[in-house]
Design a protein around this motif. Structure first.
Motif, PDB file in Angstrom:
ATOM      1  N   ALA A   1     -35.682  26.498  93.068  1.00  0.00           N
ATOM      2  CA  ALA A   1     -35.251  25.190  93.563  1.00  0.00           C
ATOM      3  C   ALA A   1     -34.807  25.288  95.025  1.00  0.00           C
ATOM      4  O   ALA A   1     -35.085  24.390  95.823  1.00  0.00           O
TER       5      ALA A   1
ATOM      6  N   PRO B   1     -37.373  13.232  98.561  1.00  0.00           N
ATOM      7  CA  PRO B   1     -37.496  13.362  97.103  1.00  0.00           C
ATOM      8  C   PRO B   1     -37.494  14.826  96.633  1.00  0.00           C
ATOM      9  O   PRO B   1     -36.867  15.156  95.624  1.00  0.00           O
ATOM     10  N   ILE B   2     -38.144  15.694  97.374  1.00  0.00           N
ATOM     11  CA  ILE B   2     -38.171  17.119  97.027  1.00  0.00           C
ATOM     12  C   ILE B   2     -36.788  17.731  97.228  1.00  0.00           C
ATOM     13  O   ILE B   2     -36.289  18.477  96.375  1.00  0.00           O
ATOM     14  N   ILE B   3     -36.147  17.417  98.330  1.00  0.00           N
ATOM     15  CA  ILE B   3     -34.839  17.990  98.654  1.00  0.00           C
ATOM     16  C   ILE B   3     -33.784  17.525  97.652  1.00  0.00           C
ATOM     17  O   ILE B   3     -33.036  18.346  97.100  1.00  0.00           O
TER      18      ILE B   3
ATOM     19  N   THR C   1     -34.063  16.177  94.556  1.00  0.00           N
ATOM     20  CA  THR C   1     -34.302  16.630  93.185  1.00  0.00           C
ATOM     21  C   THR C   1     -33.932  18.096  93.009  1.00  0.00           C
ATOM     22  O   THR C   1     -33.240  18.466  92.049  1.00  0.00           O
ATOM     23  N   ASN C   2     -34.348  18.934  93.932  1.00  0.00           N
ATOM     24  CA  ASN C   2     -34.091  20.363  93.785  1.00  0.00           C
ATOM     25  C   ASN C   2     -32.648  20.735  94.089  1.00  0.00           C
ATOM     26  O   ASN C   2     -32.106  21.667  93.485  1.00  0.00           O
TER      27      ASN C   2
ATOM     28  N   GLY D   1     -44.126  26.656  99.690  1.00  0.00           N
ATOM     29  CA  GLY D   1     -44.342  25.801  98.513  1.00  0.00           C
ATOM     30  C   GLY D   1     -44.958  26.563  97.358  1.00  0.00           C
ATOM     31  O   GLY D   1     -44.542  26.411  96.200  1.00  0.00           O
TER      32      GLY D   1
ATOM     33  N   SER E   1     -43.167  27.419  93.736  1.00  0.00           N
ATOM     34  CA  SER E   1     -43.821  27.110  92.458  1.00  0.00           C
ATOM     35  C   SER E   1     -43.908  28.337  91.571  1.00  0.00           C
ATOM     36  O   SER E   1     -43.645  28.267  90.368  1.00  0.00           O
TER      37      SER E   1
ATOM     38  N   TYR F   1     -38.779  24.121 101.458  1.00  0.00           N
ATOM     39  CA  TYR F   1     -40.108  23.526 101.582  1.00  0.00           C
ATOM     40  C   TYR F   1     -40.007  22.046 101.965  1.00  0.00           C
ATOM     41  O   TYR F   1     -40.716  21.578 102.860  1.00  0.00           O
ATOM     42  N   GLY F   2     -39.100  21.317 101.311  1.00  0.00           N
ATOM     43  CA  GLY F   2     -38.902  19.900 101.630  1.00  0.00           C
ATOM     44  C   GLY F   2     -38.461  19.692 103.066  1.00  0.00           C
ATOM     45  O   GLY F   2     -38.884  18.744 103.722  1.00  0.00           O
TER      46      GLY F   2
ATOM     47  N   PHE G   1     -37.745  25.293  97.117  1.00  0.00           N
ATOM     48  CA  PHE G   1     -38.285  23.936  97.219  1.00  0.00           C
ATOM     49  C   PHE G   1     -37.486  23.089  98.202  1.00  0.00           C
ATOM     50  O   PHE G   1     -38.049  22.239  98.894  1.00  0.00           O
TER      51      PHE G   1
ATOM     52  N   SER H   1     -38.736  15.920 103.448  1.00  0.00           N
ATOM     53  CA  SER H   1     -39.208  15.174 102.288  1.00  0.00           C
ATOM     54  C   SER H   1     -38.029  15.014 101.329  1.00  0.00           C
ATOM     55  O   SER H   1     -37.733  15.906 100.531  1.00  0.00           O
TER      56      SER H   1
END
Length: 76
Positions: free
Chosen positions: A40, A55-57, A59-60, A13, A17, A46-47, A43, A53
């Motif tokens: 991305a 929302p993270i997956i 969106t990226n 993560g 970033s 990371y998701g 991320f 997760s």
């Protein structure tokens, strides 16, 4: 598993970033899109590491798709 008291998931993560922040320092738009896509992608990983997760997956993944669209689009 931890390194310096931080889990591998958190390191991914933080790396995501950092790469994302670096991408916004690029002057050339194509270079920005490539580095931003790498951030991305990290991320997305990371998701997944966060026990999925969405929302993270989502969106990226969308950011990667948008970047690829503009990178592959013919220049007029």
């Amino acid at each position: 598993m931890e390194f310096l008291g931080i889990t591998i998931t958190e390191w991914v993560g933080y790396l995501a970033s950092a790469v994302l922040l670096v991408s916004f320092m690029m002057k050339e738009v194509n270079k920005l899109r490539i580095v931003n896509s790498l951030g991305a992608l990290l991320f997305v990983v990371y998701g997944i590491m966060l026990q999925t997760s969405w929302p993270i997956i989502i969106t990226n993944a969308a950011i990667i798709g948008i970047n690829l669209y503009y990178l592959l689009k013919k220049q007029d």
